[in-house]
Enzyme design. Sequence first.
Site, short mmCIF file in Angstrom:
data_model
loop_
_atom_site.label_atom_id
_atom_site.label_comp_id
_atom_site.label_asym_id
_atom_site.label_seq_id
_atom_site.Cartn_x
_atom_site.Cartn_y
_atom_site.Cartn_z
CG ASN A 7 -1.72 1.21 1.42
OD1 ASN A 7 -1.84 1.96 0.54
ND2 ASN A 7 -2.19 1.56 2.68
CD1 TRP A 8 3.68 1.14 -2.62
CD2 TRP A 8 3.78 2.44 -4.56
NE1 TRP A 8 4.47 0.62 -3.49
CE2 TRP A 8 4.77 1.26 -4.61
CE3 TRP A 8 3.80 3.45 -5.73
CZ2 TRP A 8 5.54 0.97 -5.71
CZ3 TRP A 8 4.36 3.04 -6.81
CH2 TRP A 8 5.38 2.05 -6.92
CE LYS A 9 0.31 3.39 4.74
NZ LYS A 9 0.46 3.63 6.16
CG HIS A 90 -5.44 2.14 5.53
ND1 HIS A 90 -4.90 3.16 6.63
CD2 HIS A 90 -4.36 1.05 5.42
CE1 HIS A 90 -3.63 2.64 6.67
NE2 HIS A 90 -3.29 1.54 6.16
CD GLU A 92 -2.56 5.86 7.04
OE1 GLU A 92 -2.50 5.76 5.88
OE2 GLU A 92 -1.45 5.25 7.51
CD GLU A 158 -3.29 -2.39 7.62
OE1 GLU A 158 -2.03 -2.53 7.26
OE2 GLU A 158 -4.00 -1.49 7.51
N GLY A 164 3.23 2.22 10.76
CA GLY A 164 4.09 3.05 10.54
C GLY A 164 4.95 3.52 11.80
CB SER A 203 5.70 -2.09 11.94
OG SER A 203 5.55 -0.62 12.27
N GLY A 224 2.93 -1.10 4.25
CA GLY A 224 3.04 0.40 3.79
C GLY A 224 4.36 0.73 3.52
N GLY A 225 5.15 1.25 4.46
CA GLY A 225 6.35 1.87 4.20
C GLY A 225 7.41 1.02 3.56
C1 PEP Z 1 -0.40 0.26 6.56
O1 PEP Z 1 -0.59 1.42 6.73
O2 PEP Z 1 -1.32 -0.37 5.89
C2 PEP Z 1 0.78 -0.41 6.84
C3 PEP Z 1 0.76 -1.50 7.22
O3 PEP Z 1 1.85 0.59 7.27
P1 PEP Z 1 3.25 0.25 7.60
O4 PEP Z 1 3.65 -1.19 7.01
O5 PEP Z 1 4.22 1.33 7.18
O6 PEP Z 1 3.38 -0.04 9.01
#
Ligand code: PEP
Length: 241
Positions: A7-9, A90, A92, A158, A164, A203, A224-225
């Site tokens: 997920n590149w957001k 999500h 966010e 999640e 993050g 994470s 994500g990241g």
């Molecule tokens: C996410 O936002 O779906 C996520 C898992 O982010 P990260 O891997 O950066 O924690």
Amino acid sequence: MKLIVGNWKMNGRRAALAEVEAVAAAADTAGARLWLAPPATLVMAAADSAGDRIAIGGQDCHHAEDGAHTGCISAAQLVDAGARFVILGHSERRANQDESDALISAKANAARAAGLDVIVCVGETEAERDGGQAEAVVGGQLQGSLPSGADGLIVAYEPVWAIGTGRVPAEADVAAMHGFIRARLVARYGPAGGEVIILYGGSVKPDNAATLMAVPEVGGALVGGASLKADSLLAIAAASA
Ligand code: PEP
């Protein structure tokens, strides 16, 4: 084989299509199924570049098919752009766009009707976990935000406090929550609920992926990241094999 979804957001310009191509080029030997959700501006180009090698998806969609909804994108438009799945609910978007369970469920049904697989995200905040409310919160989100059928459904657990932050829950807590989600899915959908993939997200990195992906009922990861660079996404895929 695990399913690893990036997920590149709100990250990535056209130059990032090189990362899509690098992931797609390695897909056959990656050790996991790989999906990527770039920002909406890149979905069509990413889908064109990826072809059948990896699935490209959206990060949200509207619940209506067309109409006067300035700035929104429908599931049918995502399909038209080459998307094969969409991430919905999500944390966010639940927090920053005030998305309710009912809205997420409506979006999920619209996306399924358009032919997209849907990844519905659920997860508790740190205060909710500390208050012993994690299962109640996730149970409520499952009750309210899932589509009417299990076909094409993926659930992503999640924990909000793990997104993050570099923090991950204890394996026992991941196992307990995934077991809880599985039981709720079976109670709701019957045997089809036993087939729904349940992703862990929060994470996930190359150095913790093997441990997290070995937890019972973890069918893969929402990343994500660490999905922004092909190298780290592919390292997570390799560690999950
Ligand atoms: C996410 O936002 O779906 C996520 C898992 O982010 P990260 O891997 O950066 O924690």
